[in-house]
Motif scaffolding. Structure first.
Motif, PDB file in Angstrom:
ATOM      1  N   PHE A  30      55.838 -66.292  20.203  1.00 31.49           N
ATOM      2  CA  PHE A  30      54.877 -66.855  21.151  1.00 31.49           C
ATOM      3  C   PHE A  30      55.529 -67.161  22.489  1.00 31.49           C
ATOM      4  N   THR A  64      50.308 -59.302  21.162  1.00 28.28           N
ATOM      5  CA  THR A  64      50.561 -60.573  20.463  1.00 28.28           C
ATOM      6  C   THR A  64      49.882 -60.562  19.094  1.00 28.28           C
ATOM      7  N   GLY A  70      47.105 -71.980  27.371  1.00 27.55           N
ATOM      8  CA  GLY A  70      48.437 -71.699  27.908  1.00 27.55           C
ATOM      9  C   GLY A  70      48.541 -70.262  28.385  1.00 27.55           C
ATOM     10  N   PHE A  71      48.084 -69.336  27.527  1.00 26.63           N
ATOM     11  CA  PHE A  71      48.124 -67.914  27.889  1.00 26.63           C
ATOM     12  C   PHE A  71      47.354 -67.657  29.175  1.00 26.63           C
ATOM     13  N   VAL A  81      51.760 -73.135  24.841  1.00 25.79           N
ATOM     14  CA  VAL A  81      51.413 -72.130  23.844  1.00 25.79           C
ATOM     15  C   VAL A  81      52.075 -72.471  22.518  1.00 25.79           C
ATOM     16  N   ARG A  82      53.358 -72.852  22.561  1.00 26.59           N
ATOM     17  CA  ARG A  82      54.074 -73.181  21.327  1.00 26.59           C
ATOM     18  C   ARG A  82      53.490 -74.433  20.675  1.00 26.59           C
ATOM     19  N   ALA A 108      54.093 -65.281  25.656  1.00 24.78           N
ATOM     20  CA  ALA A 108      53.530 -66.150  26.696  1.00 24.78           C
ATOM     21  C   ALA A 108      54.173 -65.835  28.039  1.00 24.78           C
ATOM     22  N   CYS A 144      46.530 -72.682  22.609  1.00 25.50           N
ATOM     23  CA  CYS A 144      47.308 -71.459  22.826  1.00 25.50           C
ATOM     24  C   CYS A 144      46.705 -70.625  23.944  1.00 25.50           C
TER      25      CYS A 144
END
Lengths: 267, 222
Positions: free
Chosen positions: A77, A129, A154-155, A223-224, A81, A151
């Motif tokens: 990720f 991904t 964030g992406f 994301v993490r 990302a 997630c």
């Protein structure tokens, strides 16, 4: 000011823009997939090899977990990302020079080529991904995000930042060709300082605060955090900061495109 | 109708602004009048066509287009080398809003261009004549009031030129052409009026023959 458009097209501005975007998107997708020998395979192999290499390295130094999160998930990720930003900004950078022939058609504007490339790249990174997550499942490692929306937030922020940066650099490179080298020098260390392959949480305080000025680090860490609820992300994680920077970059990029449109086409 | 009002144009070079290519060009092209641009190399013919086509902006002055104007055909502009003729044709159909009847349009382009199997080969393998066949086919597939040709006919063979000319004569009630060409016969075949570009200015002639004579008279005598 020179007034140019006296004939109004019955199709309407937005209808024309959507047609151009669709046509450009299909065209970019075709070239991206069939440009070189087995280009479609390399699209997938390139990130997979990168990820596998990193996993092997981490296994060699016996890091099973990073900040309470499975190492494979952390790497996959993190890398994907970051490529959301790097892939889209890289492709956008050269969008104008790769499509100069198309500005022969009045309805195609330089900004269209950049927007379309960013959209295509974002889609490709998402697909890759998903393939990587699916691949991990087959190997028995469950890395399906616990909080998928976080997630995606964030992406999307990283993609927006890539788009904004790409919009700005696409103009800069065409107006001042030398600026490309300077920008490359600035972006090269970003991979290292965004916490993609080492945890920023482990860096001692005064230096950590400096690195957190980099908006990309906040996106990668968000994301993490969305993947694993137990992940110890660095303190002061602020996704809004990434979005503020990204929106500012997009605004500046669009403004530059509007200001220099005639010059970008005229080359 | 196309109105060109006191247009000046110069390009930016690596050493600051370049020389004036056009200096105070003014004319009006009435509807349905085909015009030939006449002038030596570097007289500003292509520049003027690009300005009329709206690809480039004049440094000063204004251009008004009160009709549908095509993109300028010629020198491979608007074609992407790595894609095939068919893929390029699809792109052009899409951006002109012909998503529904795309098959029909592609067919008409294919039959007009007569490229055979080369239609499915990348554009970079085409000769200049083949490119101009495709470009003519592309622009004739759409309805414009004015078609712009920048030497697009000059690289085609005799058969193609005849075909292009017949196609235009069929359009003559609804459309016209603005073209730059060096061949006298081509100009006479397509155009009625002429514009002579000389030293940055333009002179309008109702008869293309007069424009050609004026151009020839300006050439140094030996």
């Amino acid at each position: 000011m020179t007034k140019h458009y006296s004939y109004q097209n019955p199709r309407g501005h937005w209808a024309i823009a959507f047609m151009v975007w669709k046509a450009l998107f299909l065209r970019e997708a075709v070239t991206r997939i069939s440009r070189k020998r087995a280009a479609w395979a390399w699209l997938l192999f390139d990130p997979v090899i990168h990820v596998v290499f990193m996993i092997v390295m981490f296994t060699a130094i016996r890091m099973r977990e990073v900040g309470g999160m499975d190492m494979q998930a952390w790497l996959i990720f993190g890398l994907m990302a970051f490529s959301m930003f790097s892939q889209s900004s890289n492709q956008c950078k050269n969008a104008i020079s790769a499509n100069t022939a198309l500005f022969t058609y009045r309805q195609v504007k330089p900004v269209d080529t950049v927007l379309v490339r960013a959209a295509l790249e974002g889609l490709l990174v998402i697909v890759i991904t998903l393939i990587l997550v699916g691949g991990s499942l087959l190997f028995g490692t469950d890395i399906i995000p616990e909080d998928p929306l976080r997630c995606l937030a964030g992406f999307f922020g990283l993609w927006l930042m890539g788009l904004g940066y790409g919009l700005i650099t696409s103009v800069a490179i065409n107006m001042i060709p030398e600026s490309g080298k300077v920008l490359d020098m600035i972006t090269a260390p970003l991979y290292m300082v965004s916490g993609v392959i080492f945890p920023l949480g482990q860096i001692p305080p005064p230096y950590q605060d400096w690195l957190l000025y980099n908006p990309l680090a906040h996106g990668v860490e968000t994301v993490r955090a969305g993947v694993s609820g137990f992940y110890h992300h660095f303190p002061n994680l602020d996704l809004a900061y990434l979005y503020q920077c990204a929106l500012f970059a997009v605004f500046l990029g669009l403004a530059l495109h509007r200001r220099f449109e005639a010059k970008l086409i005229a080359q | 109708m196309i109105r060109v009002e006191d247009v000046y144009k110069r390009y930016q070079t690596d050493h600051g602004p370049g020389k004036w290519v056009l200096q105070g060009v003014s004319f009006v092209i009435p509807p349905k009048v085909s015009v030939g641009l006449i002038g030596g190399n570097g007289a500003g013919k292509s520049t003027l066509l690009r300005l009329i086509g709206g690809i480039d902006q004049p440094s000063r002055g204004r251009i008004e287009r009160r009709c549908r104007v095509s993109w300028p055909m010629g020198f491979g502009g608007g074609l992407q080398g790595s894609l095939t003729g068919r893929q390029n044709a699809k792109f052009v159909c899409r951006i002109h809003g012909h998503e529904e009847d795309i098959a029909e349009k592609i067919h008409s382009i294919e039959t007009f261009a007569e490229l055979g199997d080369a239609f499915d080969e990348p554009i970079k393998t085409y000769s200049s004549g083949m490119r101009s066949r495709l470009q003519f086919g592309l622009s004739l597939a759409f309805e414009f009031d004015v078609y712009i040709s920048d030497e697009a006919t000059s690289t085609g063979d005799a058969a193609f030129r005849k075909k292009a000319s017949t196609a235009f004569k069929q359009l003559i009630d609804s459309a016209s052409i603005i073209m730059a060409a060096h061949s006298e016969s081509t100009l006479k075949e397509f155009c009625t009026a002429g514009i002579w570009l000389h030293k940055g200015t333009a002179q309008w002639f109702d008869n293309v023959q007069d424009a050609l004579s004026a151009y020839k008279a300006s050439l140094p005598k030996r």
